[in-house]
Design an enzyme around this catalytic site. Sequence first.
Site, PDB file in Angstrom:
ATOM      1  N   HIS A  94      50.342 -59.472 -81.715  1.00  0.00           N
ATOM      2  CA  HIS A  94      51.791 -59.607 -81.814  1.00  0.00           C
ATOM      3  C   HIS A  94      52.128 -60.374 -83.100  1.00  0.00           C
ATOM      4  O   HIS A  94      52.131 -61.614 -83.110  1.00  0.00           O
ATOM      5  CB  HIS A  94      52.355 -60.367 -80.607  1.00  0.00           C
ATOM      6  CG  HIS A  94      52.194 -59.661 -79.296  1.00  0.00           C
ATOM      7  ND1 HIS A  94      52.939 -58.555 -78.970  1.00  0.00           N
ATOM      8  CD2 HIS A  94      51.393 -59.921 -78.238  1.00  0.00           C
ATOM      9  CE1 HIS A  94      52.597 -58.156 -77.748  1.00  0.00           C
ATOM     10  NE2 HIS A  94      51.668 -58.958 -77.286  1.00  0.00           N
ATOM     11  N   HIS A 104      47.731 -52.268 -79.927  1.00  0.00           N
ATOM     12  CA  HIS A 104      46.732 -52.415 -78.862  1.00  0.00           C
ATOM     13  C   HIS A 104      45.569 -51.480 -79.164  1.00  0.00           C
ATOM     14  O   HIS A 104      45.771 -50.365 -79.631  1.00  0.00           O
ATOM     15  CB  HIS A 104      47.364 -52.048 -77.516  1.00  0.00           C
ATOM     16  CG  HIS A 104      46.367 -51.661 -76.464  1.00  0.00           C
ATOM     17  ND1 HIS A 104      46.101 -50.346 -76.143  1.00  0.00           N
ATOM     18  CD2 HIS A 104      45.558 -52.411 -75.678  1.00  0.00           C
ATOM     19  CE1 HIS A 104      45.187 -50.301 -75.191  1.00  0.00           C
ATOM     20  NE2 HIS A 104      44.831 -51.533 -74.895  1.00  0.00           N
ATOM     21  N   ASN A 106      41.473 -50.557 -77.392  1.00  0.00           N
ATOM     22  CA  ASN A 106      40.483 -50.852 -76.368  1.00  0.00           C
ATOM     23  C   ASN A 106      39.389 -49.797 -76.413  1.00  0.00           C
ATOM     24  O   ASN A 106      39.680 -48.604 -76.549  1.00  0.00           O
ATOM     25  CB  ASN A 106      41.167 -50.855 -74.983  1.00  0.00           C
ATOM     26  CG  ASN A 106      40.180 -51.007 -73.850  1.00  0.00           C
ATOM     27  OD1 ASN A 106      39.663 -50.022 -73.326  1.00  0.00           O
ATOM     28  ND2 ASN A 106      39.930 -52.237 -73.467  1.00  0.00           N
ATOM     29  N   VAL A 107      38.145 -50.232 -76.337  1.00  0.00           N
ATOM     30  CA  VAL A 107      37.025 -49.319 -76.129  1.00  0.00           C
ATOM     31  C   VAL A 107      36.142 -49.923 -75.047  1.00  0.00           C
ATOM     32  O   VAL A 107      35.889 -51.132 -75.054  1.00  0.00           O
ATOM     33  CB  VAL A 107      36.212 -49.042 -77.420  1.00  0.00           C
ATOM     34  CG1 VAL A 107      36.959 -48.075 -78.327  1.00  0.00           C
ATOM     35  CG2 VAL A 107      35.887 -50.330 -78.177  1.00  0.00           C
ATOM     36  N   ARG A 108      35.692 -49.100 -74.117  1.00  0.00           N
ATOM     37  CA  ARG A 108      34.993 -49.641 -72.959  1.00  0.00           C
ATOM     38  C   ARG A 108      33.982 -48.645 -72.403  1.00  0.00           C
ATOM     39  O   ARG A 108      34.072 -47.435 -72.642  1.00  0.00           O
ATOM     40  CB  ARG A 108      36.003 -50.030 -71.873  1.00  0.00           C
ATOM     41  CG  ARG A 108      36.875 -48.867 -71.422  1.00  0.00           C
ATOM     42  CD  ARG A 108      38.074 -49.333 -70.591  1.00  0.00           C
ATOM     43  NE  ARG A 108      38.909 -48.206 -70.218  1.00  0.00           N
ATOM     44  CZ  ARG A 108      39.880 -47.707 -70.973  1.00  0.00           C
ATOM     45  NH1 ARG A 108      40.141 -48.255 -72.146  1.00  0.00           N
ATOM     46  NH2 ARG A 108      40.595 -46.677 -70.560  1.00  0.00           N
ATOM     47  N   HIS A 143      48.662 -42.231 -86.761  1.00  0.00           N
ATOM     48  CA  HIS A 143      48.222 -41.025 -86.058  1.00  0.00           C
ATOM     49  C   HIS A 143      47.194 -40.234 -86.866  1.00  0.00           C
ATOM     50  O   HIS A 143      46.264 -39.659 -86.291  1.00  0.00           O
ATOM     51  CB  HIS A 143      49.432 -40.151 -85.726  1.00  0.00           C
ATOM     52  CG  HIS A 143      50.171 -40.624 -84.509  1.00  0.00           C
ATOM     53  ND1 HIS A 143      49.868 -40.184 -83.241  1.00  0.00           N
ATOM     54  CD2 HIS A 143      51.190 -41.504 -84.368  1.00  0.00           C
ATOM     55  CE1 HIS A 143      50.676 -40.771 -82.375  1.00  0.00           C
ATOM     56  NE2 HIS A 143      51.486 -41.572 -83.025  1.00  0.00           N
TER      57      HIS A 143
END
Length: 298
Positions: A94, A104, A106-108, A143
């Site tokens: 932020h 944001h 995220n990789v999991r 993008h």
Amino acid sequence: MDSASVKSYLTGLQTRIVDALAAIDGKPFLADSWQRPEGGGGTSRIIEEGNVFERGGVGFSHVTGKNLPPSAAANRPEIAGRSWEAMGVSLVLHPRNPYAPTVHMNVRFFVATAAGEEPVWWFGGGMDLTPYYGFEEDARHFHRTCKDALAPFRGDLHPRFKKWCDEYFFLKHRNEQRGVGGIFYDDFNALGFAQSFAMTQSVGNAFLDAYVPILTRRKDAPYGERERDFQAYRRGRYVEFNLVFDRGTHFGLQSGGRTESILMSLPPLVKWRYNWSPQAGSPEAQLYSDFLVARDWV
């Protein structure tokens, strides 16, 4: 399947991202390591009241459990109750400047096991951009970088993951997109372990290329109280989504995760208003009409 290689990649990714962001901000990220009583732990890297970031967190976690919580088995009810292992890097940034967007990523990796059964594993991840004031060049760059990250794999992945992102980061009770989207995927193992892992690495590695040029363009733009006020109002939508809809937040809380790390994604200053709408023709109204709609950016 090689969980150790995934963990090594994820810890390295966290370090690379934090080092790059700290160099931009000029203030170091604090490191807060923690252990989870049921199994596993992680390290949250946090910045608050920085020169660029009002608040940001880049967390790594590797947690295990004996009984899969319902949020993780929502799409695969047959594996509910299995032992499980989850690891990932998750970040939310932020910036203070309202012209610099929240982001944001995220990789999991997730594995569910049961005696006498083949392990069930999958990757998930993605990134999305949440501007407060919209710029077409920023949305297109973000993008395009996401699309390029997926290009070495299957040609159908980007349109599929882009659509998935638009549908996932949608506030149903507001009938509104959270931001301009990006890519999102979950429960993914369609390419086999090696290529699914390679694709997830490509997504994680693309984050700095996707976000840093936008942040660099916007972080020093002049702004006033009007822009800060609108930023705080729109941040309320971020809070609503994360607490009401986000599967990762639900999984973390349901699995007895560390609350401080789970909720580090929330912005520091937020406000809500009753039945407010922007003035017609204003830059704030343009965000709604031109950017908070699902559209093709590349």
